[in-house]
Scaffold this motif. Sequence first.
Motif, PDB file in Angstrom:
ATOM      1  N   TYR A  52       0.816  -1.217   0.000  1.00  0.00           N
ATOM      2  CA  TYR A  52       0.000   0.000   0.000  1.00  0.00           C
ATOM      3  C   TYR A  52       0.848   1.266   0.000  1.00  0.00           C
ATOM      4  CZ  TYR A  52      -3.741  -3.166   1.549  1.00  0.00           C
ATOM      5  OH  TYR A  52      -4.640  -4.182   1.655  1.00  0.00           O
ATOM      6  N   LEU A 367      -4.075   4.143   0.469  1.00  0.00           N
ATOM      7  CA  LEU A 367      -4.670   4.106   1.804  1.00  0.00           C
ATOM      8  C   LEU A 367      -5.011   5.526   2.266  1.00  0.00           C
ATOM      9  CD1 LEU A 367      -2.464   1.589   3.856  1.00  0.00           C
ATOM     10  CD2 LEU A 367      -4.744   1.212   2.919  1.00  0.00           C
ATOM     11  N   GLN A 370      -9.733   5.885   6.673  1.00  0.00           N
ATOM     12  CA  GLN A 370     -10.564   4.775   7.131  1.00  0.00           C
ATOM     13  C   GLN A 370      -9.925   3.425   6.835  1.00  0.00           C
ATOM     14  OE1 GLN A 370     -14.543   5.323   5.552  1.00  0.00           O
ATOM     15  NE2 GLN A 370     -14.633   7.452   6.257  1.00  0.00           N
ATOM     16  N   LYS A 371      -9.418   3.272   5.625  1.00  0.00           N
ATOM     17  CA  LYS A 371      -8.778   2.014   5.257  1.00  0.00           C
ATOM     18  C   LYS A 371      -7.500   1.809   6.057  1.00  0.00           C
ATOM     19  CE  LYS A 371      -7.529  -0.607   1.089  1.00  0.00           C
ATOM     20  NZ  LYS A 371      -7.396  -0.519  -0.391  1.00  0.00           N
ATOM     21  N   ASN A 374      -8.239   0.573   9.539  1.00  0.00           N
ATOM     22  CA  ASN A 374      -8.510  -0.867   9.573  1.00  0.00           C
ATOM     23  C   ASN A 374      -7.230  -1.693   9.681  1.00  0.00           C
ATOM     24  OD1 ASN A 374     -11.261  -0.366   9.322  1.00  0.00           O
ATOM     25  ND2 ASN A 374     -11.251  -0.575   7.096  1.00  0.00           N
TER      26      ASN A 374
END
Length: 382
Positions: A52, A367, A370-371, A374
């Motif tokens: 990411y 990213l 919110q992601k 997680n």
Amino acid sequence: MLKRIQKFLVVLCVGCCAGWLLPASAQQVSDKHATKEATQLFQRLSTLQSQYRIFGHQDALAYGVGWKGIAGKSDVASVVGEHPGMMGWDIGHLELDAAKNLDDVPFDSMKQYIRQGHAAGSVITISWHLRNPLTGGSAWDTTHGSVTAVLPGGSKHAVFNSWLDKVAVFMQDLKDDNGRYIPVLFRPFHEVTGNWFWWCKNNATPEAIQQLWRYTVQYLREQKKLHHLLYVYNTAEFADAQAFLQYYPGDDVVDVMSFDQYQHEPVAQKQQFIQSMQQRVQVLCATAQSHKKIAALAETGMESVPDPQWWTTVLLPIVERYPLSYVLVWRNHGYMPSTGKMHYYGPYAGQVSAADFVQFYQHPVMLFQQKLANQKVNKRKR
């Protein structure tokens, strides 16, 4: 087992595409006494960069194009519905005991924005456009002898120490609701290979600049007992690995390797920018891996983003192939009376590149807050 195999294939693919990849376990935080939170952040960033790229924006919560100080707002969120995964701030003018930083953000408000961003899952990075201790001029005052003046034995060494004390007080106040220190990616003396700041290459020898960095880190660690900072080495443009590392202070005082570069070429010549950036990113990532550090693109962008497809045709091809932990674009000031033009680097609702930014946001490699939340980057392991 299937999920493990899939994860391995993703990592292998990125590694093959970039030409290198070390396991995250081989990378260690530079501070032997780092807090658990700082250590975890380093480890999670090391792991995530294989798959990411965290998107960051400077001063995201403080203001944007046409607004200032509206709770819960950011220009990025006005386009995609969530805030950036990384939030950048600058503490320039803290050394002057000013109430606001050099970009007019109140320091008390900045602390609140940092706490809010951290609590919501974003990563925090802080730069420091500190004034010239020798002359009292701005960070852009390149009077010769400024670096040696602040080193031990220099005429402004005591002044510089007093400034570091103020930085320490600010950093010590960055705690979460549980009283734990918020880990910070601290990026002092940035763009060292440029020639526009008093700490840049044109103003001192490589050895003096390395000493400035090492003294700063050691003072904050040993004298002020700050162990929640991860240190970001940062250059401007460079030709090769040797040039990138010419001012590098050592693996024991660096956690992240990065550089800054902006697109100034006309939209029609964007391929030149993409190619030069990809070449430097390759050098950066290979060098970071060999030194067991995290790699990042600490500042980039194109002023006023006039290219309606800049995000997916310029920035995404630069960052998606290589194991960069994060990419940050600069602030959205808006109209600048001093220049007579708009000064912003992120999208906002209705901006010409906003629709393209949505596609950039939706790309699986990116990213946002919110992601990223997680991924539990800011959640302490028990």
